[in-house]
Design a protein around this motif. Structure first.
Motif, PDB file in Angstrom:
ATOM      1  N   SER A  54       0.907  -0.889   0.130  1.00  0.00           N
ATOM      2  CA  SER A  54      -0.328  -0.383   0.126  1.00  0.00           C
ATOM      3  C   SER A  54       1.036   1.242   0.638  1.00  0.00           C
ATOM      4  O   SER A  54       2.042   1.045   0.947  1.00  0.00           O
ATOM      5  CB  SER A  54      -0.729  -0.186   0.981  1.00  0.00           C
ATOM      6  N   SER A  55       0.726   2.045  -0.938  1.00  0.00           N
ATOM      7  CA  SER A  55       1.192   3.919  -1.013  1.00  0.00           C
ATOM      8  C   SER A  55       1.155   4.007  -0.267  1.00  0.00           C
ATOM      9  O   SER A  55       1.741   5.257   1.269  1.00  0.00           O
ATOM     10  CB  SER A  55       1.528   4.196  -2.192  1.00  0.00           C
ATOM     11  N   ALA A  56      -0.004   4.599   1.231  1.00  0.00           N
ATOM     12  CA  ALA A  56      -0.706   4.590   2.180  1.00  0.00           C
ATOM     13  C   ALA A  56      -0.535   4.515   3.209  1.00  0.00           C
ATOM     14  O   ALA A  56       0.071   5.234   4.494  1.00  0.00           O
ATOM     15  CB  ALA A  56      -2.206   4.128   2.012  1.00  0.00           C
ATOM     16  N   THR A  57      -0.033   3.119   3.445  1.00  0.00           N
ATOM     17  CA  THR A  57       0.458   1.920   4.598  1.00  0.00           C
ATOM     18  C   THR A  57       1.611   1.951   4.708  1.00  0.00           C
ATOM     19  O   THR A  57       2.698   1.584   5.976  1.00  0.00           O
ATOM     20  CB  THR A  57      -0.362   1.458   4.918  1.00  0.00           C
ATOM     21  N   VAL A 104      -8.996   3.377   1.994  1.00  0.00           N
ATOM     22  CA  VAL A 104      -9.834   4.118   1.215  1.00  0.00           C
ATOM     23  C   VAL A 104      -9.969   5.403   2.225  1.00  0.00           C
ATOM     24  O   VAL A 104     -10.320   5.308   3.036  1.00  0.00           O
ATOM     25  CB  VAL A 104     -10.970   2.893   1.152  1.00  0.00           C
ATOM     26  N   LEU A 105     -10.346   6.533   0.629  1.00  0.00           N
ATOM     27  CA  LEU A 105     -10.354   7.613   1.440  1.00  0.00           C
ATOM     28  C   LEU A 105     -11.910   8.258   0.817  1.00  0.00           C
ATOM     29  O   LEU A 105     -11.796   7.121  -0.460  1.00  0.00           O
ATOM     30  CB  LEU A 105      -9.542   8.421   0.811  1.00  0.00           C
ATOM     31  N   ILE A 114     -11.007   8.358   6.219  1.00  0.00           N
ATOM     32  CA  ILE A 114     -10.350   7.204   5.052  1.00  0.00           C
ATOM     33  C   ILE A 114     -10.614   6.159   6.704  1.00  0.00           C
ATOM     34  O   ILE A 114     -11.133   6.066   8.097  1.00  0.00           O
ATOM     35  CB  ILE A 114      -8.724   7.469   5.801  1.00  0.00           C
ATOM     36  N   VAL A 115     -10.565   5.169   5.854  1.00  0.00           N
ATOM     37  CA  VAL A 115     -11.270   4.040   6.186  1.00  0.00           C
ATOM     38  C   VAL A 115      -9.974   2.885   6.492  1.00  0.00           C
ATOM     39  O   VAL A 115      -9.222   2.401   5.555  1.00  0.00           O
ATOM     40  CB  VAL A 115     -12.553   3.454   5.726  1.00  0.00           C
ATOM     41  N   SER A 116      -9.604   2.496   7.320  1.00  0.00           N
ATOM     42  CA  SER A 116      -8.208   1.446   7.339  1.00  0.00           C
ATOM     43  C   SER A 116      -8.988   0.073   7.777  1.00  0.00           C
ATOM     44  O   SER A 116     -10.220  -0.454   8.237  1.00  0.00           O
ATOM     45  CB  SER A 116      -7.814   1.628   8.552  1.00  0.00           C
ATOM     46  N   GLU A 117      -8.216  -0.855   6.478  1.00  0.00           N
ATOM     47  CA  GLU A 117      -8.674  -2.205   6.595  1.00  0.00           C
ATOM     48  C   GLU A 117      -7.093  -3.073   6.435  1.00  0.00           C
ATOM     49  O   GLU A 117      -5.990  -2.663   6.401  1.00  0.00           O
ATOM     50  CB  GLU A 117      -9.285  -2.496   5.488  1.00  0.00           C
ATOM     51  N   SER A 118      -7.294  -3.628   7.842  1.00  0.00           N
ATOM     52  CA  SER A 118      -6.024  -4.638   8.188  1.00  0.00           C
ATOM     53  C   SER A 118      -6.771  -6.168   8.657  1.00  0.00           C
ATOM     54  O   SER A 118      -8.328  -6.821   9.255  1.00  0.00           O
ATOM     55  CB  SER A 118      -5.841  -4.495   9.553  1.00  0.00           C
ATOM     56  N   PHE A 119      -6.108  -7.415   7.080  1.00  0.00           N
ATOM     57  CA  PHE A 119      -6.410  -8.691   7.479  1.00  0.00           C
ATOM     58  C   PHE A 119      -6.626  -8.866   8.630  1.00  0.00           C
ATOM     59  O   PHE A 119      -5.934  -9.107   9.859  1.00  0.00           O
ATOM     60  CB  PHE A 119      -5.630  -8.938   7.110  1.00  0.00           C
ATOM     61  N   GLY A 120      -7.754  -9.195   9.302  1.00  0.00           N
ATOM     62  CA  GLY A 120      -7.666  -9.881  10.830  1.00  0.00           C
ATOM     63  C   GLY A 120      -8.698  -9.068  11.961  1.00  0.00           C
ATOM     64  O   GLY A 120      -8.597  -9.574  12.621  1.00  0.00           O
ATOM     65  N   ALA A 121      -8.298  -7.538  11.334  1.00  0.00           N
ATOM     66  CA  ALA A 121      -9.300  -7.158  11.963  1.00  0.00           C
ATOM     67  C   ALA A 121     -10.402  -6.095  11.619  1.00  0.00           C
ATOM     68  O   ALA A 121     -10.244  -6.199  10.617  1.00  0.00           O
ATOM     69  CB  ALA A 121      -7.948  -6.299  12.445  1.00  0.00           C
ATOM     70  N   PRO A 122     -11.365  -6.183  12.027  1.00  0.00           N
ATOM     71  CA  PRO A 122     -12.489  -4.793  12.241  1.00  0.00           C
ATOM     72  C   PRO A 122     -11.711  -3.479  11.079  1.00  0.00           C
ATOM     73  O   PRO A 122     -11.003  -3.038  12.126  1.00  0.00           O
ATOM     74  CB  PRO A 122     -12.934  -4.518  13.400  1.00  0.00           C
TER      75      PRO A 122
END
Length: 97
Positions: A32-35, A43-44, A54-62
């Motif tokens: 990810s260029s953002a993180t 996603v903005l 900004i919505v942050s998405e991480s594998f295995g986390a809400p």
């Protein structure tokens, strides 16, 4: 998707604009260029009321969401090689050297 930010609920389905992060391939993974991570993505959104979040998405986390101001939104867009909307040109002039 409905997410809570402070005492408000944002509905991503009602967003006025949505920008997906840019990614690049480091030879093994898509980063990810953002993180800077293969596991954390963003996603903005611009809400129907004109607020950015900004919505942050991480594998295995809400998924989580946070409001950002125009300067943060423009910085995020430029970092992801996305042209900001023309109406934010004055902000681009503030953050771009």
């Amino acid at each position: 998707m409905h997410l809570k930010i402070n005492d408000l609920i944002v509905n991503t389905q009602k967003a006025r604009n949505v920008w997906e992060e840019n990614t690049y391939f480091d030879g093994r993974n898509h980063i990810s260029s953002a993180t800077g991570s293969q596991w954390h993505h963003q996603v903005l959104y611009e809400s129907s009321k004109g607020n950015f979040y900004i919505v942050s998405e991480s594998f295995g986390a809400p998924n989580t969401a946070e409001f950002v101001d125009e300067k943060q939104a423009v910085t995020w867009l430029l970092q992801n090689e996305i042209d900001p909307p023309e109406r934010l040109a004055r902000v681009v002039a503030e953050v771009e050297e």
